[in-house]
Motif scaffolding. Structure first.
Motif, PDB file in Angstrom:
ATOM      1  N   LYS A   1       0.983  -1.354  -0.029  1.00 20.34           N
ATOM      2  CA  LYS A   1       0.042   0.071  -0.019  1.00 20.34           C
ATOM      3  C   LYS A   1       0.885   1.160   0.128  1.00 20.34           C
ATOM      4  CE  LYS A   1      -4.057  -1.920   2.200  1.00 20.34           C
ATOM      5  NZ  LYS A   1      -4.917  -2.050   3.603  1.00 20.34           N
ATOM      6  N   GLU A   2       2.071   1.288   0.547  1.00 22.10           N
ATOM      7  CA  GLU A   2       2.762   2.224   0.756  1.00 22.10           C
ATOM      8  C   GLU A   2       3.350   2.991  -0.534  1.00 22.10           C
ATOM      9  OE1 GLU A   2       2.775  -0.151   2.876  1.00 22.10           O
ATOM     10  OE2 GLU A   2       2.010   0.763   4.824  1.00 22.10           O
ATOM     11  N   GLU A   3       3.855   1.836  -1.292  1.00 20.71           N
ATOM     12  CA  GLU A   3       4.192   2.156  -2.731  1.00 20.71           C
ATOM     13  C   GLU A   3       3.078   2.590  -3.520  1.00 20.71           C
ATOM     14  OE1 GLU A   3       6.116  -0.154  -6.554  1.00 20.71           O
ATOM     15  OE2 GLU A   3       6.114  -1.327  -4.753  1.00 20.71           O
ATOM     16  N   LEU A   4       1.795   2.030  -3.497  1.00 23.57           N
ATOM     17  CA  LEU A   4       0.931   2.482  -4.284  1.00 23.57           C
ATOM     18  C   LEU A   4       0.427   4.006  -3.968  1.00 23.57           C
ATOM     19  CD1 LEU A   4      -1.223  -0.579  -4.388  1.00 23.57           C
ATOM     20  CD2 LEU A   4       0.041   0.398  -6.620  1.00 23.57           C
ATOM     21  N   ILE A   5       0.421   4.257  -2.661  1.00 23.29           N
ATOM     22  CA  ILE A   5       0.189   5.609  -2.411  1.00 23.29           C
ATOM     23  C   ILE A   5       0.975   6.741  -2.580  1.00 23.29           C
ATOM     24  CG2 ILE A   5      -0.320   7.156  -0.331  1.00 23.29           C
ATOM     25  CD1 ILE A   5      -1.712   4.916   1.111  1.00 23.29           C
ATOM     26  N   GLY A   6       2.411   6.323  -2.642  1.00 22.25           N
ATOM     27  CA  GLY A   6       3.377   7.083  -3.107  1.00 22.25           C
ATOM     28  C   GLY A   6       3.581   7.444  -4.521  1.00 22.25           C
ATOM     29  N   ALA A   7       3.008   6.392  -5.151  1.00 24.32           N
ATOM     30  CA  ALA A   7       2.987   6.417  -6.671  1.00 24.32           C
ATOM     31  C   ALA A   7       1.826   7.355  -7.184  1.00 24.32           C
ATOM     32  CB  ALA A   7       3.020   5.097  -7.319  1.00 24.32           C
ATOM     33  N   ILE A   8       0.684   7.085  -6.559  1.00 27.49           N
ATOM     34  CA  ILE A   8      -0.407   7.743  -6.875  1.00 27.49           C
ATOM     35  C   ILE A   8      -0.684   9.089  -6.473  1.00 27.49           C
ATOM     36  CG2 ILE A   8      -3.082   7.497  -7.313  1.00 27.49           C
ATOM     37  CD1 ILE A   8      -1.139   5.404  -8.633  1.00 27.49           C
ATOM     38  N   TRP A   9      -0.325   9.382  -5.269  1.00 28.66           N
ATOM     39  CA  TRP A   9      -0.516  10.555  -4.387  1.00 28.66           C
ATOM     40  C   TRP A   9       1.003  11.092  -4.093  1.00 28.66           C
ATOM     41  CZ3 TRP A   9      -3.652   6.358  -3.592  1.00 28.66           C
ATOM     42  CH2 TRP A   9      -5.035   6.658  -3.921  1.00 28.66           C
ATOM     43  N   PRO A  10       1.734  11.397  -4.858  1.00 32.68           N
ATOM     44  CA  PRO A  10       3.041  11.937  -4.661  1.00 32.68           C
ATOM     45  C   PRO A  10       2.790  13.306  -3.783  1.00 32.68           C
ATOM     46  CG  PRO A  10       2.863  12.272  -6.759  1.00 32.68           C
ATOM     47  CD  PRO A  10       1.481  11.477  -6.183  1.00 32.68           C
ATOM     48  N   ASN A  11       3.795  13.394  -2.686  1.00 30.40           N
ATOM     49  CA  ASN A  11       3.755  14.516  -2.019  1.00 30.40           C
ATOM     50  C   ASN A  11       2.496  15.093  -1.211  1.00 30.40           C
ATOM     51  OD1 ASN A  11       6.530  15.200  -3.114  1.00 30.40           O
ATOM     52  ND2 ASN A  11       5.654  15.780  -4.672  1.00 30.40           N
ATOM     53  N   SER A  12       1.585  13.881  -1.137  1.00 24.21           N
ATOM     54  CA  SER A  12       0.341  14.054  -0.517  1.00 24.21           C
ATOM     55  C   SER A  12       0.373  13.080   0.581  1.00 24.21           C
ATOM     56  CB  SER A  12      -0.654  14.251  -1.551  1.00 24.21           C
ATOM     57  OG  SER A  12      -0.898  15.034  -2.511  1.00 24.21           O
ATOM     58  N   ILE A  13      -0.682  13.627   1.633  1.00 22.11           N
ATOM     59  CA  ILE A  13      -0.910  12.551   2.639  1.00 22.11           C
ATOM     60  C   ILE A  13      -2.163  12.309   2.424  1.00 22.11           C
ATOM     61  CG2 ILE A  13      -1.197  12.537   5.342  1.00 22.11           C
ATOM     62  CD1 ILE A  13       1.224  14.526   5.510  1.00 22.11           C
ATOM     63  N   VAL A  14      -2.472  10.962   2.276  1.00 18.89           N
ATOM     64  CA  VAL A  14      -3.989  10.437   2.171  1.00 18.89           C
ATOM     65  C   VAL A  14      -3.942   9.075   3.081  1.00 18.89           C
ATOM     66  CG1 VAL A  14      -4.168  11.409  -0.120  1.00 18.89           C
ATOM     67  CG2 VAL A  14      -3.151   9.021   0.162  1.00 18.89           C
ATOM     68  N   SER A  15      -5.119   8.666   3.278  1.00 18.44           N
ATOM     69  CA  SER A  15      -5.416   7.496   4.126  1.00 18.44           C
ATOM     70  C   SER A  15      -5.538   6.409   3.176  1.00 18.44           C
ATOM     71  CB  SER A  15      -6.628   7.602   5.051  1.00 18.44           C
ATOM     72  OG  SER A  15      -7.822   7.955   3.947  1.00 18.44           O
ATOM     73  N   ASP A  16      -5.474   5.168   3.929  1.00 23.63           N
ATOM     74  CA  ASP A  16      -5.547   3.846   3.256  1.00 23.63           C
ATOM     75  C   ASP A  16      -7.043   3.829   2.680  1.00 23.63           C
ATOM     76  OD1 ASP A  16      -3.280   3.281   4.134  1.00 23.63           O
ATOM     77  OD2 ASP A  16      -3.876   1.721   5.464  1.00 23.63           O
ATOM     78  N   ASP A  17      -7.944   4.455   3.184  1.00 24.46           N
ATOM     79  CA  ASP A  17      -9.214   4.581   2.450  1.00 24.46           C
ATOM     80  C   ASP A  17      -9.491   5.118   1.119  1.00 24.46           C
ATOM     81  OD1 ASP A  17     -10.532   3.657   4.950  1.00 24.46           O
ATOM     82  OD2 ASP A  17     -10.957   5.528   5.615  1.00 24.46           O
ATOM     83  N   SER A  18      -8.665   5.952   0.734  1.00 30.98           N
ATOM     84  CA  SER A  18      -8.530   6.568  -0.465  1.00 30.98           C
ATOM     85  C   SER A  18      -7.965   5.660  -1.417  1.00 30.98           C
ATOM     86  CB  SER A  18      -7.383   7.797  -0.470  1.00 30.98           C
ATOM     87  OG  SER A  18      -8.227   8.834   0.323  1.00 30.98           O
ATOM     88  N   LEU A  19      -6.920   4.526  -1.050  1.00 27.67           N
ATOM     89  CA  LEU A  19      -6.650   3.787  -2.158  1.00 27.67           C
ATOM     90  C   LEU A  19      -7.464   2.638  -2.148  1.00 27.67           C
ATOM     91  CD1 LEU A  19      -4.172   2.376  -3.499  1.00 27.67           C
ATOM     92  CD2 LEU A  19      -3.436   1.436  -1.373  1.00 27.67           C
ATOM     93  N   SER A  20      -7.991   2.271  -0.948  1.00 29.54           N
ATOM     94  CA  SER A  20      -9.184   1.367  -0.971  1.00 29.54           C
ATOM     95  C   SER A  20     -10.552   1.803  -2.013  1.00 29.54           C
ATOM     96  CB  SER A  20     -10.026   1.154   0.212  1.00 29.54           C
ATOM     97  OG  SER A  20      -8.900   0.559   0.905  1.00 29.54           O
ATOM     98  N   GLN A  21     -11.079   2.969  -2.154  1.00 32.28           N
ATOM     99  CA  GLN A  21     -12.086   3.435  -2.835  1.00 32.28           C
ATOM    100  C   GLN A  21     -11.451   3.315  -4.370  1.00 32.28           C
ATOM    101  OE1 GLN A  21     -15.343   4.584  -2.120  1.00 32.28           O
ATOM    102  NE2 GLN A  21     -15.304   4.383  -4.374  1.00 32.28           N
ATOM    103  N   CYS A  22     -10.182   3.803  -4.506  1.00 33.25           N
ATOM    104  CA  CYS A  22      -9.839   3.710  -6.099  1.00 33.25           C
ATOM    105  C   CYS A  22      -9.666   2.224  -6.453  1.00 33.25           C
ATOM    106  CB  CYS A  22      -8.293   4.279  -6.211  1.00 33.25           C
ATOM    107  SG  CYS A  22      -8.577   6.108  -6.075  1.00 33.25           S
ATOM    108  N   LEU A  23      -9.297   1.410  -5.547  1.00 30.11           N
ATOM    109  CA  LEU A  23      -9.260  -0.079  -6.016  1.00 30.11           C
ATOM    110  C   LEU A  23     -10.521  -0.459  -6.367  1.00 30.11           C
ATOM    111  CD1 LEU A  23      -7.305  -2.485  -6.443  1.00 30.11           C
ATOM    112  CD2 LEU A  23      -7.634  -3.079  -4.242  1.00 30.11           C
ATOM    113  N   LYS A  24     -11.711  -0.065  -5.406  1.00 27.79           N
ATOM    114  CA  LYS A  24     -13.113  -0.540  -5.701  1.00 27.79           C
ATOM    115  C   LYS A  24     -13.479  -0.157  -7.147  1.00 27.79           C
ATOM    116  CE  LYS A  24     -17.618   0.051  -3.254  1.00 27.79           C
ATOM    117  NZ  LYS A  24     -18.237   0.741  -2.464  1.00 27.79           N
TER     118      LYS A  24
END
Length: 546
Positions: free
Chosen positions: A51-74
């Motif tokens: 998850k850390e790699e995905l969040i870093g790739a999709i939201w660089p220089n931003s702080i987002v929660s795991d929920d944002s990643l889960s919603q995009c995967l959904k």
């Protein structure tokens, strides 16, 4: 030129060069961040990605929660559907992995941009003493643009899209730059009695040279011949050719009956006032045009589109079945009418056939990417599906296509995130365009009620109340005006008054609008107010989820 990679998997095609996801040749709507996630996963198959790699790739220089990643995967899994089950696998407590064996990759060299000339058709201007013939000038513009969109060798990126009038004149190069085109068509008309004068010119914005210019002095019944001559001159000077089937397609979409054409053009002039009363009068004009010329495909398509607006906004007596039948009638006469495909899409959407609706919207945009209604209604669909980013992208495109119309910026405001720094820009644009429309249409509540929304987004709350009160005086029963009144009073904290106007809206609208009521940020204040849940339950048989 660098080749663009294309990935194929389980009946899907992911085109990295064009940033498009397709299934069966049809575009699949997906939010930009969700698409970015899919691209990253597909480009890194066969390995577990945490998850850390995905969040870093999709939201660089931003702080987002795991929920944002889960919603995009959904979103990604929903977009891919059951056909691609098992493509993206969850590895418990580790991350995600894409099945490498299901993916094929190939490269494609995109065609050079110069192979497809781009052109903007600016609205033909009635001369100063001839302003009552705006409807005719707009019709001439649209007909020439429609004819040119039938050519696969030409990209018509604007239609009825003159930039807002500047305080200082702008050069052709600046106008072309705002539309990102090389060529610009401009012109003027003069209509006196049954005599028509049309002046037109084709300009190369790169060099500033006039490639072609002409003036036509004819009888008004010769307008169709003038359209053909202007179209032929443009394609000839751009060194492209209209294929026989493209010429036939142009002929199929229009009428040679001047009276039918006049009803059709006046109908659209009225329809774009965006009120129920005007839409109903416009529908009668379109019906008269179709009766005068039963094979006038665009008249039948316009009836179907009018019914779309009436059903979507005003819960009128039109049904998805009747809209679909009218759209199919238009398509039987001309299968390349983008507007008729839009009507089919809305009929499917209202019948719960969401995938069919997406396909029909994609078909409309493939035929004519400059179709305002396709962008607008595709945005509505995305909005109801919770795809706010997709909805906003479509509304922005609609706003670019009709830059003199407040409706596009108004819907951008509905979809834009409250913290987006662009919000104030869109609110100011919506206000300026609504204010201009209110001056030209003093008996129309629509620009006033939508301008009120722009005003409170700008923090001008007292002015917003003043505008909405003026709109209510003009038409206290208009559903959109009541909805916007509810929003105005909710934002300023008067929830009792907001609830009263929301009730007036709910009583005149269909249950389909429940997602709008539930998701609109501007109604957030009213949702915890006593009586809100009871109103939805009483009127629509629903209990609200706050």
């Amino acid at each position: 030129m660098k080749p663009a990679l294309i990935y194929e998997f389980r009946g899907h095609l992911l085109d990295l060069g064009r940033r498009r996801l397709q299934r069966g040749g049809n575009d699949i709507m997906i939010r930009p961040k969700s698409l970015a996630l899919l691209v990253y996963l597909i480009e890194n198959p066969g390995r577990v990605i945490d998850k850390e790699e995905l969040i870093g790739a999709i939201w660089p220089n931003s702080i987002v929660s795991d929920d944002s990643l889960s919603q995009c995967l959904k979103d990604v899994r929903a977009a891919l559907g059951v056909e691609a089950e098992g493509l993206i696998k969850t590895v418990p407590r580790r991350g995600y992995i894409v099945d490498e064996g299901q993916i094929r990759c190939r490269s494609e060299l995109p065609p050079p941009q110069s192979e497809k000339p781009s052109i903007a058709i600016l609205p033909f201007r009635p001369l100063a003493s001839d302003r009552e013939h705006n409807w005719f000038a707009e019709g001439l513009t649209e007909d020439i643009a429609t004819a040119l969109t039938r050519s696969r060798q030409l990209m018509v990126v604007s239609r009825l899209a003159r930039p807002p009038e500047p305080k200082v004149s702008r050069s052709v190069a600046e106008v072309a730059g705002s539309f990102r085109v090389r060529y610009v068509v401009d012109g003027s008309i003069r209509l006196v009695g049954n005599r028509l004068r049309v002046s037109s010119q084709l300009i190369d914005a790169h060099s500033g040279s006039i490639l072609w210019a002409d003036r036509f002095d004819r009888y008004v019944n010769d307008v169709f011949a003038i359209q053909d001559e202007i179209t032929d001159a443009i394609v000839r000077h751009l060194e492209i050719k209209l294929l026989p089937q493209e010429r036939r397609s142009i002929q199929l979409s229009r009428t040679d009956n001047m009276e039918a054409y006049t009803y059709y053009r006046h109908g659209w002039q009225l329809a774009r006032h965006w009120t129920k009363a005007y839409l109903m009068v416009a529908r009668r004009m379109f019906t008269q045009a179709a009766e005068l010329d039963p094979i006038f495909a665009r008249a039948h398509s316009a009836i179907a589109l009018c019914d779309c607006y009436l059903l979507e906004w005003f819960a009128s007596n039109e049904t998805p079945g009747s809209i679909l039948a009218m759209a199919e009638k238009a398509l039987a006469l001309d299968a390349n009418l983008a507007e008729a495909h839009v009507a089919r899409a809305l009929a499917f959407q209202k019948s719960g056939r969401i995938d069919d609706a997406r396909t029909a919207y994609a078909e409309a945009l493939a035929i004519d990417p400059t179709c305002f209604e396709a962008r607008l209604f595709a945005g509505f669909l995305a909005w109801t599906q919770g795809q706010r980013d997709v909805a906003m992208a479509q509304f922005v495109e609609a706003a670019q296509l009709r830059r003199e119309d407040y409706l596009g910026p108004y819907f951008v405001l509905a979809a834009i995130d409250k913290a987006d720094p662009e919000k104030l820009k869109w609110a100011q644009l919506a206000l300026e365009l609504a204010e201009h429309a209110a001056v030209l249409q003093p008996d129309n509540p629509a620009p006033l009620s939508r301008g009120a929304v722009a005003l409170y987004h700008l923090g001008k709350f007292q002015e917003a109340v003043s505008w909405i009160k003026r709109a209510l005086i003009l038409d206290p029963d208009d559903p959109i005006t009541n909805y916007n009144a509810a929003a105005v009073y909710s934002v300023i904290g008067d929830q009792a008054t907001a609830l009263r106007f929301l009730e007036a809206y709910v009583q005149r609208s269909s249950e389909d609008m429940v997602d709008l009521v539930r998701n609109d940020d501007d109604l957030a204040g009213i949702r915890s107010y006593p009586g809100y849940n009871e109103l939805l339950a009483r009127s629509w048989g629903l209990i609200s989820s706050t």
